[in-house]
Motif scaffolding. Sequence first.
Motif, PDB file in Angstrom:
ATOM      1  N   GLU A  24       0.815  -1.219   0.000  1.00 18.98           N
ATOM      2  CA  GLU A  24       0.000   0.000   0.000  1.00 18.98           C
ATOM      3  C   GLU A  24       0.850   1.271   0.000  1.00 18.98           C
ATOM      4  O   GLU A  24       0.329   2.379   0.140  1.00 18.98           O
ATOM      5  CB  GLU A  24      -0.932  -0.007   1.226  1.00 18.98           C
ATOM      6  CG  GLU A  24      -2.072  -1.020   1.093  1.00 18.98           C
ATOM      7  CD  GLU A  24      -2.714  -1.371   2.433  1.00 18.98           C
ATOM      8  OE1 GLU A  24      -2.432  -0.671   3.433  1.00 18.98           O
ATOM      9  OE2 GLU A  24      -3.482  -2.353   2.465  1.00 18.98           O
ATOM     10  N   GLY A  25       2.185   1.104  -0.129  1.00 10.70           N
ATOM     11  CA  GLY A  25       3.072   2.271  -0.212  1.00 10.70           C
ATOM     12  C   GLY A  25       3.564   2.760   1.139  1.00 10.70           C
ATOM     13  O   GLY A  25       4.061   3.890   1.241  1.00 10.70           O
ATOM     14  N   GLY A  26       3.456   1.915   2.183  1.00 12.49           N
ATOM     15  CA  GLY A  26       3.937   2.299   3.505  1.00 12.49           C
ATOM     16  C   GLY A  26       5.428   2.107   3.645  1.00 12.49           C
ATOM     17  O   GLY A  26       6.087   1.470   2.808  1.00 12.49           O
ATOM     18  N   ILE A  27       5.986   2.666   4.725  1.00  8.69           N
ATOM     19  CA  ILE A  27       7.400   2.472   5.014  1.00  8.69           C
ATOM     20  C   ILE A  27       7.549   1.817   6.389  1.00  8.69           C
ATOM     21  O   ILE A  27       6.752   2.058   7.296  1.00  8.69           O
ATOM     22  CB  ILE A  27       8.240   3.771   4.888  1.00  8.69           C
ATOM     23  CG1 ILE A  27       7.821   4.822   5.911  1.00  8.69           C
ATOM     24  CG2 ILE A  27       8.139   4.320   3.491  1.00  8.69           C
ATOM     25  CD1 ILE A  27       8.672   6.088   5.846  1.00  8.69           C
ATOM     26  N   ILE A  28       8.559   0.958   6.511  1.00 10.82           N
ATOM     27  CA  ILE A  28       8.744   0.173   7.735  1.00 10.82           C
ATOM     28  C   ILE A  28      10.201   0.251   8.195  1.00 10.82           C
ATOM     29  O   ILE A  28      11.102   0.571   7.412  1.00 10.82           O
ATOM     30  CB  ILE A  28       8.344  -1.313   7.532  1.00 10.82           C
ATOM     31  CG1 ILE A  28       9.276  -2.008   6.523  1.00 10.82           C
ATOM     32  CG2 ILE A  28       6.882  -1.434   7.095  1.00 10.82           C
ATOM     33  CD1 ILE A  28       9.095  -3.534   6.436  1.00 10.82           C
ATOM     34  N   ILE A  29      10.395  -0.048   9.470  1.00 13.29           N
ATOM     35  CA  ILE A  29      11.745  -0.193  10.040  1.00 13.29           C
ATOM     36  C   ILE A  29      11.901  -1.641  10.470  1.00 13.29           C
ATOM     37  O   ILE A  29      10.971  -2.235  11.030  1.00 13.29           O
ATOM     38  CB  ILE A  29      11.941   0.772  11.228  1.00 13.29           C
ATOM     39  CG1 ILE A  29      11.983   2.217  10.724  1.00 13.29           C
ATOM     40  CG2 ILE A  29      13.233   0.445  11.991  1.00 13.29           C
ATOM     41  CD1 ILE A  29      12.016   3.272  11.814  1.00 13.29           C
ATOM     42  N   TYR A  30      13.049  -2.235  10.197  1.00 12.85           N
ATOM     43  CA  TYR A  30      13.237  -3.675  10.387  1.00 12.85           C
ATOM     44  C   TYR A  30      14.700  -3.990  10.669  1.00 12.85           C
ATOM     45  O   TYR A  30      15.601  -3.204  10.352  1.00 12.85           O
ATOM     46  CB  TYR A  30      12.801  -4.433   9.117  1.00 12.85           C
ATOM     47  CG  TYR A  30      13.363  -3.805   7.870  1.00 12.85           C
ATOM     48  CD1 TYR A  30      14.615  -4.143   7.393  1.00 12.85           C
ATOM     49  CD2 TYR A  30      12.645  -2.809   7.199  1.00 12.85           C
ATOM     50  CE1 TYR A  30      15.143  -3.523   6.280  1.00 12.85           C
ATOM     51  CE2 TYR A  30      13.164  -2.178   6.085  1.00 12.85           C
ATOM     52  CZ  TYR A  30      14.417  -2.538   5.637  1.00 12.85           C
ATOM     53  OH  TYR A  30      14.947  -1.902   4.542  1.00 12.85           O
ATOM     54  N   PRO A  31      14.958  -5.175  11.255  1.00 12.29           N
ATOM     55  CA  PRO A  31      16.345  -5.574  11.514  1.00 12.29           C
ATOM     56  C   PRO A  31      16.995  -6.155  10.262  1.00 12.29           C
ATOM     57  O   PRO A  31      16.316  -6.707   9.392  1.00 12.29           O
ATOM     58  CB  PRO A  31      16.198  -6.664  12.585  1.00 12.29           C
ATOM     59  CG  PRO A  31      14.860  -7.289  12.284  1.00 12.29           C
ATOM     60  CD  PRO A  31      13.996  -6.176  11.756  1.00 12.29           C
ATOM     61  N   THR A  32      18.307  -6.004  10.160  1.00 14.83           N
ATOM     62  CA  THR A  32      19.089  -6.709   9.135  1.00 14.83           C
ATOM     63  C   THR A  32      20.214  -7.434   9.871  1.00 14.83           C
ATOM     64  O   THR A  32      20.204  -7.516  11.096  1.00 14.83           O
ATOM     65  CB  THR A  32      19.679  -5.740   8.079  1.00 14.83           C
ATOM     66  OG1 THR A  32      20.740  -4.991   8.680  1.00 14.83           O
ATOM     67  CG2 THR A  32      18.621  -4.789   7.534  1.00 14.83           C
ATOM     68  N   ASP A  33      21.196  -7.938   9.140  1.00 11.79           N
ATOM     69  CA  ASP A  33      22.338  -8.590   9.790  1.00 11.79           C
ATOM     70  C   ASP A  33      23.403  -7.577  10.192  1.00 11.79           C
ATOM     71  O   ASP A  33      24.445  -7.945  10.740  1.00 11.79           O
ATOM     72  CB  ASP A  33      22.942  -9.672   8.885  1.00 11.79           C
ATOM     73  CG  ASP A  33      23.310  -9.149   7.505  1.00 11.79           C
ATOM     74  OD1 ASP A  33      22.991  -7.969   7.205  1.00 11.79           O
ATOM     75  OD2 ASP A  33      23.899  -9.906   6.720  1.00 11.79           O
ATOM     76  N   THR A  34      23.158  -6.294   9.916  1.00  8.46           N
ATOM     77  CA  THR A  34      24.086  -5.236  10.338  1.00  8.46           C
ATOM     78  C   THR A  34      23.326  -4.312  11.298  1.00  8.46           C
ATOM     79  O   THR A  34      23.309  -4.525  12.489  1.00  8.46           O
ATOM     80  CB  THR A  34      24.652  -4.468   9.125  1.00  8.46           C
ATOM     81  OG1 THR A  34      23.575  -3.999   8.299  1.00  8.46           O
ATOM     82  CG2 THR A  34      25.558  -5.355   8.303  1.00  8.46           C
ATOM     83  N   MET A  35      22.665  -3.295  10.769  1.00  7.57           N
ATOM     84  CA  MET A  35      21.939  -2.333  11.584  1.00  7.57           C
ATOM     85  C   MET A  35      20.445  -2.394  11.260  1.00  7.57           C
ATOM     86  O   MET A  35      20.051  -2.944  10.238  1.00  7.57           O
ATOM     87  CB  MET A  35      22.466  -0.923  11.293  1.00  7.57           C
ATOM     88  CG  MET A  35      23.957  -0.764  11.503  1.00  7.57           C
ATOM     89  SD  MET A  35      24.583   0.821  10.884  1.00  7.57           S
ATOM     90  CE  MET A  35      23.899   1.949  12.095  1.00  7.57           C
ATOM     91  N   TYR A  36      19.633  -1.802  12.130  1.00  6.52           N
ATOM     92  CA  TYR A  36      18.229  -1.611  11.773  1.00  6.52           C
ATOM     93  C   TYR A  36      18.165  -0.657  10.581  1.00  6.52           C
ATOM     94  O   TYR A  36      18.998   0.240  10.431  1.00  6.52           O
ATOM     95  CB  TYR A  36      17.441  -1.021  12.957  1.00  6.52           C
ATOM     96  CG  TYR A  36      16.774  -2.092  13.795  1.00  6.52           C
ATOM     97  CD1 TYR A  36      15.452  -2.461  13.577  1.00  6.52           C
ATOM     98  CD2 TYR A  36      17.481  -2.740  14.812  1.00  6.52           C
ATOM     99  CE1 TYR A  36      14.843  -3.454  14.337  1.00  6.52           C
ATOM    100  CE2 TYR A  36      16.881  -3.732  15.584  1.00  6.52           C
ATOM    101  CZ  TYR A  36      15.556  -4.085  15.330  1.00  6.52           C
ATOM    102  OH  TYR A  36      14.955  -5.064  16.072  1.00  6.52           O
ATOM    103  N   ALA A  37      17.177  -0.887   9.721  1.00  3.14           N
ATOM    104  CA  ALA A  37      17.071  -0.110   8.495  1.00  3.14           C
ATOM    105  C   ALA A  37      15.633   0.334   8.277  1.00  3.14           C
ATOM    106  O   ALA A  37      14.700  -0.179   8.888  1.00  3.14           O
ATOM    107  CB  ALA A  37      17.553  -0.948   7.304  1.00  3.14           C
ATOM    108  N   ILE A  38      15.480   1.283   7.389  1.00  2.00           N
ATOM    109  CA  ILE A  38      14.163   1.778   7.002  1.00  2.00           C
ATOM    110  C   ILE A  38      13.976   1.491   5.519  1.00  2.00           C
ATOM    111  O   ILE A  38      14.916   1.639   4.730  1.00  2.00           O
ATOM    112  CB  ILE A  38      14.029   3.284   7.332  1.00  2.00           C
ATOM    113  CG1 ILE A  38      12.647   3.817   6.967  1.00  2.00           C
ATOM    114  CG2 ILE A  38      15.105   4.109   6.657  1.00  2.00           C
ATOM    115  CD1 ILE A  38      12.394   5.217   7.496  1.00  2.00           C
ATOM    116  N   GLY A  39      12.783   1.021   5.140  1.00  2.19           N
ATOM    117  CA  GLY A  39      12.599   0.661   3.738  1.00  2.19           C
ATOM    118  C   GLY A  39      11.148   0.627   3.318  1.00  2.19           C
ATOM    119  O   GLY A  39      10.226   0.881   4.109  1.00  2.19           O
TER     120      GLY A  39
END
Length: 203
Positions: A24-39
């Motif tokens: 729906e075109g939203g943006i989220i923050i999530y964990p990766t194997d390095t730092m938390y990211a926004i996408g």
Amino acid sequence: MILKLYSKNNSPKDIQRVTDILNEGGIIIYPTDTMYAIGCHALKERPIERICKLKGIDPRKNNLSIICYDLSNISEYARVDNNTFKLMKRNLPGPFTFILNADSRLPKIFRNRKEVGIRVPDNPIIREICQALDAPIMTTTLPLEEGEDIEYVTDPELIDEKFGEKVDLVIDGGPGGFEPSTVINCCEDMPEVIRQGKGILDE
């Protein structure tokens, strides 16, 4: 809004909730194997513009990156030769960003720079989301202001406190790291490490 997810056995309803937000075109923050990211959904221009504005990125001057579930459909989004593909296959999933020449399937905002960063993080949460979405996720690390406590980009509760009003969902995947990915430029004849971060490249 914060949602707790785990490395395995997540509720399909929770994963669907995340992919609905992205579709729906939203943006989220999530964990990766390095730092938390926004996408966001990497094939939707408006949320990408929203993230660039939030982070103060000029897409004409900064490379944008995408997360893929694996390398099986990488050629849809970037041009990659055999040697580069083998190098990526040896190192992914892992804490690396490979800079490649972008393909025309990506939105125009990527093609301003003609290059795209490719990530396949060694993190089951974001890869499960990516697989369920069946599309790449545009990704960038959370901004940390000078002198600010590192916990504001590593602790999901504090991340939600700082960014919760600016994004549609924060995913709590446990404590995050603070070391960025290693960046490898593969646009020339020889791959070149242009930023050494977490992870040692297996050449």
